[in-house]
Design an enzyme around this catalytic site. Structure first.
Site, PDB file in Angstrom:
ATOM      1  CG  HIS A   1      -3.916  -1.917   5.513  1.00 29.84           C
ATOM      2  ND1 HIS A   1      -3.418  -0.695   5.117  1.00 29.84           N
ATOM      3  CD2 HIS A   1      -3.035  -2.394   6.434  1.00 29.84           C
ATOM      4  CE1 HIS A   1      -2.290  -0.446   5.766  1.00 29.84           C
ATOM      5  NE2 HIS A   1      -2.045  -1.460   6.564  1.00 29.84           N
TER       6      HIS A   1
ATOM      7  CB  SER B   1      -3.057  -0.306   1.995  1.00 29.74           C
ATOM      8  OG  SER B   1      -4.280   0.114   2.566  1.00 29.74           O
ATOM      9  CB  THR B   2      -5.945   1.509  -1.461  1.00 30.43           C
ATOM     10  OG1 THR B   2      -6.368   1.968  -0.179  1.00 30.43           O
ATOM     11  CG2 THR B   2      -7.059   1.724  -2.473  1.00 30.43           C
TER      12      THR B   2
ATOM     13  CG  MET C   1      -4.382   6.756   1.649  1.00 24.27           C
ATOM     14  SD  MET C   1      -3.726   8.099   0.642  1.00 24.27           S
ATOM     15  CE  MET C   1      -4.986   8.213  -0.634  1.00 24.27           C
TER      16      MET C   1
ATOM     17  CG  ASP D   1       0.936   0.193   8.168  1.00 23.81           C
ATOM     18  OD1 ASP D   1       1.752   0.261   9.115  1.00 23.81           O
ATOM     19  OD2 ASP D   1       0.235  -0.812   7.940  1.00 23.81           O
TER      20      ASP D   1
END
Length: 353
Positions: A194, A168-169, A287, A290
């Site tokens: 993401h 993600s991030t 973050m 997930d």
């Protein structure tokens, strides 16, 4: 209180972002700038904690300002990007230069279209404030694909194995670092990052230009081939299933999982059910949680699992959640994950305990 400086050449957008970002007792916009020179003066005077920065501005554009800021006074930066092909290419360059994340302006009516995303914008600002900044020495332009590396992998591993990656991030750079360290001769790779729908195809093309293997956006029913990496499109979950001739991509437009579609958990749970000990799972910076439960399922299925370490993560969230529930077999710095993938693929699959 997180202090934010908004940089955008549009007065209407500056006012709107100020309205959407301000959150009582948590986030406060301390100033807004219309251009790079004004922004640099305000950074020195106001000492903001986070910068929101428009990608495309007249004169000194967002990329040039970002590069200067990250070299002279590093700050967490959230880019404000247009949903266009040019906008996405510039955004990925911004992430290479050290921006933590980005917010995508809707293509139609970006002013009113941003209002429903107020909480997402604030969440990205909070995440950026807590993020680890990338060191300036990593700011290099994209070059030629990495040199081919010897693998000596068993043909059965290439045919029956599968590598599953979730991020993600901070993940766009982390995925790039992992894939460019790998040779063309690899089992199929399936990935979830993401990212909004309009950016995944551009991200896949960018990876394809840098990697030894072929990288593309996954398509429904597509066979997963050795030497290929498949990225989940931003509009659908990606799962793997068994077809008559091997593994196949399955896209699902079902409800978000852990607030995300695509979701890392959806991919990882499918890997646990279909691939088991023949696979290898990797969870990278991001973050939230997930992917943690899906990684635990893969671990219990006999799959070897790798988590990125805290020191090399932009945000140590998803890997931490997976490690805390016992889902990770080894914790590895980002720069060594490619080597560890190859090392594990050369070893026999472990037994399920």
């Amino acid at each position: 209180m997180i202090k934010v400086l908004v940089v955008d050449d549009s007065a209407v957008m500056r006012n709107l972002l100020t309205e959407l970002i301000n959150e009582p007792r948590a986030i406060r916009v301390v100033g807004s700038a219309a251009n790079a020179a004004e922004a640099e003066r305000m950074i020195d005077r106001l000492h903001p904690d986070v910068l929101t920065l428009d990608v495309e501005m007249p004169g000194t554009d967002g990329l040039q300002l970002l590069e200067r800021v990250m070299h002279t006074r590093p700050l967490p930066v959230v880019m404000i990007s247009g949903l266009t092909e040019r906008g996405s290419d510039i955004t990925f360059r911004a992430l290479e230069l050290g921006a933590v994340d980005f917010v995508a302006k809707p293509r139609r009516d970006p002013i009113n279209g941003l209002r429903p995303y107020a909480e997402e914008i604030r969440e990205k600002i909070r995440t950026a404030h807590a993020a680890r900044l990338i060191a300036p020495e990593r700011f290099v332009a994209g070059g030629a694909p990495a040199p081919a590396l010897p693998t000596a992998l068993d043909p059965a591993v290439l045919r029956e194995g599968l590598v599953l990656i979730g991020a993600s991030t901070g993940g766009t750079e982390a995925i790039k670092d992992v894939l460019t360290a790998l040779p063309e001769e690899m089992p199929g790779i399936v990935m979830v990052q993401h990212m909004p729908e309009m950016f995944t195809a551009s991200f896949a093309r960018r990876l394809d230009s840098l990697c030894n293997m072929r990288v593309k956006e996954a398509e429904q029913g597509e066979r997963i081939l050795p030497g290929h990496a498949y990225l989940a499109p931003g509009h659908s979950h990606l799962a793997v299933r068994r077809g008559p001739a091997g593994y196949v991509c399955e896209l699902q437009r079902s409800e978000p999982v852990n607030r995300h579609r695509p979701s890392v958990d959806v991919l990882f749970h499918s890997g646990a059910q279909v691939v088991g000990p023949r696979g290898l799972g990797v969870i990278l910076t991001g973050m939230g949680k997930d992917g943690a439960q899906g990684m635990l399922a893969m671990h219990r299925s006999g799959m070897w699992t790798i988590g990125q370490d805290k020191e090399s993560c932009v945000v140590y969230g998803m890997p931490r959640e997976a490690a805390e529930i016992g889902a990770v077999d080894e914790v590895v710095p980002l720069g060594q994950i490619g080597q560890r993938i190859l090392a594990r693929l050369r070893q026999p699959a472990r037994r399920i305990h």
